[in-house]
Design a protein around this motif. Structure first.
Motif, short mmCIF file in Angstrom:
data_model
loop_
_atom_site.label_atom_id
_atom_site.label_comp_id
_atom_site.label_asym_id
_atom_site.label_seq_id
_atom_site.Cartn_x
_atom_site.Cartn_y
_atom_site.Cartn_z
N ALA A 257 9.38 8.33 -0.06
CA ALA A 257 8.48 7.91 -1.14
C ALA A 257 7.32 7.08 -0.61
N THR A 258 7.40 6.69 0.65
CA THR A 258 6.33 5.90 1.27
C THR A 258 5.88 6.66 2.52
N PRO A 259 5.12 7.76 2.33
CA PRO A 259 4.85 8.70 3.41
C PRO A 259 4.17 8.08 4.64
N TRP A 260 3.45 6.97 4.42
CA TRP A 260 2.75 6.36 5.54
C TRP A 260 3.71 5.81 6.60
N LYS A 261 4.99 5.67 6.25
CA LYS A 261 5.95 5.13 7.21
C LYS A 261 6.47 6.18 8.19
#
Lengths: 105, 457
Positions: free
Chosen positions: B377-381
């Motif tokens: 849900a936090t693709p930047w990670k």
């Protein structure tokens, strides 16, 4: 030492998308927490929590009479719902994620 | 008496929300029409995403260009609507409103309904009229000419006026395509109350009512429940909302007595500002809405009264959704569990990257990777760091976008190949390859749109 409070302890949230822009509605359960929310949920903190974006991508729109704040985040969604390859292309789950952010009490 | 007219003794118009998106439940609309004593039942089933999918079906002739569940939705309420003289209005015509209207007429015939007037609203399709050199993408400012040859659809957001014109033909059902969600609710108000097209405060009030109703269950406790702080009773039988709209554009909201859900200041507040970029100036084709002074009062349990919206003239331009041929997306996922699962999932990701570069000679950064259960849900990670705590299980998901079907297919096959060639104990591979349409928004001159009304009987 100032303590930190997790947003979700005092605030509820719904996320919406418009194109590539993410829109969070943040509303305190207790209206007396609105000033605390507006002072603490700054563009800098929000941008850092949302993957190191530029603070200039984040705009906060306080709505004092309503008791809420809209947070507008540009270029959050990797092209928007019809272009993003992320599993949650709308970014709807980010409402829950944002409530895990801490701000000073 | 005309079908869309004030019939209630208190002079209000009662409008129900029958659907808030294309995939919405059917039974709440049936509950509303049977027990809600409605004047109007509106079905909002169109989003940027759903009109893109409808354009795709129409283009590939793989299905109907109108909402796939339109006939099911209308069929479930039509007999009651005709008996009670309840107006049905929907944007479920999607990419083919006339086709939707004809399908609805067939539903009426199959049900043996003797008389059923269907007003079809077209004119939102502006593909042939779009000036690519004069228009730019709203998000990026890039001229649409950059997408020449890949543009598959262009639909303008119609406001209330064409729907009001459709209501003048005294239909039982209005089937439209791309209108604003709000217009489906505002048009019956304008038509019934005779509001003037420059009465900005009243139009803003009516628009706020429509904005609150357009997502149906999201007003009455749907999409709200979260632990002890946000309890919602009986979500399995969530009741959809209706509004008793007053002549001045204020309204009282409620739901059918005994239905599930809740309706109060908190549920309204989340929906009031939902998808609103600037609460002081929400742009629609009919009026610019200022939400900031809206008041939410709770006169009784599961009932709210909304007033206080301010309005200003709308923008000179209309928004349009432009569908761009996005090629294909290929997706594959594989699960790992127990001790070392995180390391094995990451190793699987590294293997795919290496093969994408060395076997296929393609850029491995094309591959979008996430770990479901960790950070999808936090693709930047990305795939996270060595400091992440290991979950009991994790699922690697890899996606790629390509203009070539074969490339998307390659990724799907590579993920499947991880079964016997990848890390230990991977399981549950699922893959898909789909055609995609990307949507960008642009602004167009109002005169590009010439709405047309056709009545089917």
């Amino acid at each position: 030492m100032s303590r930190s409070i997790v947003l979700g302890d005092r605030v509820h949230c719904r996320f919406g998308d418009k194109g590539n822009t993410g829109l969070f509605v943040l509303a305190p359960y207790d209206l007396r927490d609105l000033d605390w929310l507006i002072a603490g949920a700054t563009p800098e903190r929000l941008a850092a929590f949302l993957g190191g974006m530029e603070p200039s991508q984040v705009r906060c729109h306080p709505c004092r009479q309503l008791g809420a704040m809209v947070v507008e985040v540009r270029d959050l969604l990797a092209g928007g719902v019809t272009a993003s390859l992320a599993i949650d292309a709308h970014g709807k789950t980010l409402a829950g994620y944002l409530l895990s952010m801490s701000i000073p009490s | 008496m005309r079908r869309n007219a004030i019939k209630r003794p208190d002079g209000t118009l009662r409008i129900g929300a029958g659907a808030g998106f294309a995939g919405d439940r059917i039974d709440p609309a049936v509950e509303l029409i049977e027990h809600g004593e409605l004047d109007v039942l509106a079905f909002e089933t169109l989003a940027e995403r759903t009109i893109a999918l409808a354009q795709l079906r129409r283009r590939s002739k793989s299905g109907a260009g109108f909402d796939e569940r339109l006939t099911q939705r209308i069929g479930a309420v039509l007999a009651s609507a005709l008996n009670q003289r309840v107006l049905l209005i929907t944007n479920g015509g999607a990419a083919d409103p006339r086709g939707g209207g004809l399908a609805v007429r067939q539903v009426a015939r199959d049900l043996g309904c003797a008389s059923c007037r269907i007003a079809v609203v077209t004119g939102d399709d502006v593909l042939d009229r779009l000036d690519l050199d004069a228009s730019a993408a709203l998000d990026t400012g890039e001229p649409l000419a950059a997408y020449r040859g890949r543009i598959v659809s262009a639909n303008a957001y119609l406001g209330a006026a064409p729907l009001v014109a459709a209501l003048d033909s005294d239909p039982n059902i209005v089937v439209a395509g791309r209108t604003t969600d709000i217009a489906l609710f505002l048009a019956p108000m304008i038509h019934a109350f005779g509001w003037s097209s420059d009465d900005w405060r009243t139009l803003a009030g009516g628009s706020v009512v429509g904005h609150l109703l357009e997502c149906a269950g999201q007003l009455t406790g749907g999409y709200f429940a979260d632990g002890d702080r946000k309890r919602v009773p009986r979500l399995a039988r969530l009741g959809f909302p209706y509004a008793d709209v007053n002549r001045d554009g204020t309204a009282r909201f409620a739901k059918v007595a005994g239905s599930g859900g809740r309706l109060d200041r908190s549920t309204c507040l989340e929906q009031l500002l939902y998808e609103v970029t600037d609460p002081s100036a929400y742009l629609t084709p009919d009026v610019t809405i200022d939400f900031r002074a809206v008041e939410i009062v709770e006169p009784a349990t599961d009932s709210v009264v909304i007033s206080g919206a301010n309005g200003h003239p709308p923008p000179a331009t209309l928004k349009a959704s432009i569908g761009i041929d996005g090629g294909f997306s290929g997706v594959g996922a594989i699960s790992y569990a127990g001790l070392g699962c995180l390391g094995r999932a990451r190793l699987a990701g590294e293997i795919l990257r290496e093969r994408w570069a060395e076997i296929y000679r393609r850029d491995p950064d094309q591959l979008h990777m996430s770990l479901i259960g960790m950070n999808s849900a936090t693709p930047w990670k990305g795939l996270g760091t060595s400091e992440d705590a290991e979950p009991p299980e994790v699922r690697l998901r890899v996606a790629v976008q390509s203009m070539r079907h074969g490339e998307a297919q390659d990724l799907a096959r590579e993920v499947e190949g991880l079964y016997t060639n990848g890390p230990a104990a991977g399981g549950g591979v699922e893959t898909s390859v789909r055609e995609t349409v990307a949507i960008i928004s642009t602004l167009i001159p109002r005169q590009l749109v010439e709405p047309r009304i056709e009545v089917l009987e």
